[in-house]
Scaffold this motif. Structure first.
Motif, PDB file in Angstrom:
ATOM      1  N   ILE A   1       1.218   0.190   0.080  1.00  0.00           N
ATOM      2  CA  ILE A   1       0.309  -0.443  -0.879  1.00  0.00           C
ATOM      3  C   ILE A   1      -1.118  -0.129  -0.461  1.00  0.00           C
ATOM      4  O   ILE A   1      -1.467  -0.212   0.716  1.00  0.00           O
ATOM      5  CB  ILE A   1       0.559  -1.972  -0.946  1.00  0.00           C
ATOM      6  CG1 ILE A   1      -0.312  -2.619  -2.012  1.00  0.00           C
ATOM      7  CG2 ILE A   1       0.367  -2.635   0.417  1.00  0.00           C
ATOM      8  CD1 ILE A   1       0.094  -4.064  -2.333  1.00  0.00           C
ATOM      9  N   THR A   2      -1.927   0.264  -1.443  1.00  0.00           N
ATOM     10  CA  THR A   2      -3.320   0.580  -1.150  1.00  0.00           C
ATOM     11  C   THR A   2      -4.206  -0.630  -1.443  1.00  0.00           C
ATOM     12  O   THR A   2      -3.776  -1.613  -2.045  1.00  0.00           O
ATOM     13  CB  THR A   2      -3.808   1.764  -1.991  1.00  0.00           C
ATOM     14  OG1 THR A   2      -3.902   1.339  -3.362  1.00  0.00           O
ATOM     15  CG2 THR A   2      -2.857   2.939  -1.870  1.00  0.00           C
TER      16      THR A   2
ATOM     17  N   ALA B   1      -6.403  -0.724  -3.594  1.00  0.00           N
ATOM     18  CA  ALA B   1      -6.556  -0.806  -5.044  1.00  0.00           C
ATOM     19  C   ALA B   1      -5.318  -1.373  -5.718  1.00  0.00           C
ATOM     20  O   ALA B   1      -5.312  -1.575  -6.930  1.00  0.00           O
ATOM     21  CB  ALA B   1      -6.866   0.577  -5.605  1.00  0.00           C
ATOM     22  N   GLY B   2      -4.263  -1.587  -4.931  1.00  0.00           N
ATOM     23  CA  GLY B   2      -3.048  -2.166  -5.484  1.00  0.00           C
ATOM     24  C   GLY B   2      -1.993  -1.165  -5.901  1.00  0.00           C
ATOM     25  O   GLY B   2      -0.963  -1.540  -6.466  1.00  0.00           O
ATOM     26  N   THR B   3      -2.228   0.118  -5.626  1.00  0.00           N
ATOM     27  CA  THR B   3      -1.218   1.126  -5.929  1.00  0.00           C
ATOM     28  C   THR B   3      -0.050   0.973  -4.970  1.00  0.00           C
ATOM     29  O   THR B   3      -0.254   0.848  -3.760  1.00  0.00           O
ATOM     30  CB  THR B   3      -1.805   2.528  -5.806  1.00  0.00           C
ATOM     31  OG1 THR B   3      -2.906   2.648  -6.730  1.00  0.00           O
ATOM     32  CG2 THR B   3      -0.759   3.571  -6.136  1.00  0.00           C
ATOM     33  N   ILE B   4       1.161   0.998  -5.509  1.00  0.00           N
ATOM     34  CA  ILE B   4       2.364   0.764  -4.708  1.00  0.00           C
ATOM     35  C   ILE B   4       3.334   1.925  -4.873  1.00  0.00           C
ATOM     36  O   ILE B   4       3.510   2.447  -5.982  1.00  0.00           O
ATOM     37  CB  ILE B   4       3.041  -0.560  -5.130  1.00  0.00           C
ATOM     38  CG1 ILE B   4       2.165  -1.747  -4.729  1.00  0.00           C
ATOM     39  CG2 ILE B   4       4.424  -0.681  -4.524  1.00  0.00           C
ATOM     40  CD1 ILE B   4       2.679  -3.073  -5.227  1.00  0.00           C
ATOM     41  N   ASN B   5       3.952   2.303  -3.779  1.00  0.00           N
ATOM     42  CA  ASN B   5       4.997   3.320  -3.795  1.00  0.00           C
ATOM     43  C   ASN B   5       6.184   2.853  -2.965  1.00  0.00           C
ATOM     44  O   ASN B   5       6.008   2.166  -1.953  1.00  0.00           O
ATOM     45  CB  ASN B   5       4.472   4.644  -3.226  1.00  0.00           C
ATOM     46  CG  ASN B   5       3.553   5.339  -4.196  1.00  0.00           C
ATOM     47  OD1 ASN B   5       3.959   5.769  -5.260  1.00  0.00           O
ATOM     48  ND2 ASN B   5       2.287   5.432  -3.830  1.00  0.00           N
TER      49      ASN B   5
END
Length: 115
Positions: free
Chosen positions: A51-52, A54-58
């Motif tokens: 999770i970044t 900025a809220g980007t999740i993988n």
């Protein structure tokens, strides 16, 4: 410098759930990348979820739909909610953080899925 301390591992039956926590020694508000990796005995360490800031999740394909990563900047903590656990999820789980050029690892927490 950031110190990471994982907790929440243990022994669980197949189909069960666990929530891992990763507590950071300082604010993670500006830590752009936080993740959970796992390493089973005799294998390489693989990314589970990330999770970044900025809220980007993988997620790794093997855990999609079962695991959820989240971060609470106010508590300086990252979580990994693990549901529908399988024996193949058995590993040592490590918290990881990247801040600029710096890389940090926790000491790991053992998760064992077995009946």
């Amino acid at each position: 410098q950031v110190q990471l301390v994982e907790s929440g591992g243990g022994l669980v039956q197949p189909g069960g759930s666990l929530r891992l926590s990763c507590a950071a020694s300082r604010s993670i508000f500006s830590v752009n990348f936080m993740a959970w990796y796992r390493q089973a005995r005799g294998t390489q360490r693989d990314l589970v979820a990330a999770i970044t800031s900025a809220g980007t999740i993988n997620y790794a394909d093997s855990v999609k739909g079962r695991f959820t990563i989240s971060r609470d900047n106010a508590k300086n903590t990252v979580y990994l909610q693990m549901n529908s656990l399988k024996p193949e999820d058995t590993s040592v789980y490590y918290c990881h953080a990247r801040s600029g050029l710096n890389r940090y690892w926790g000491q790991g927490t053992q998760v064992t899925v077995s009946s």
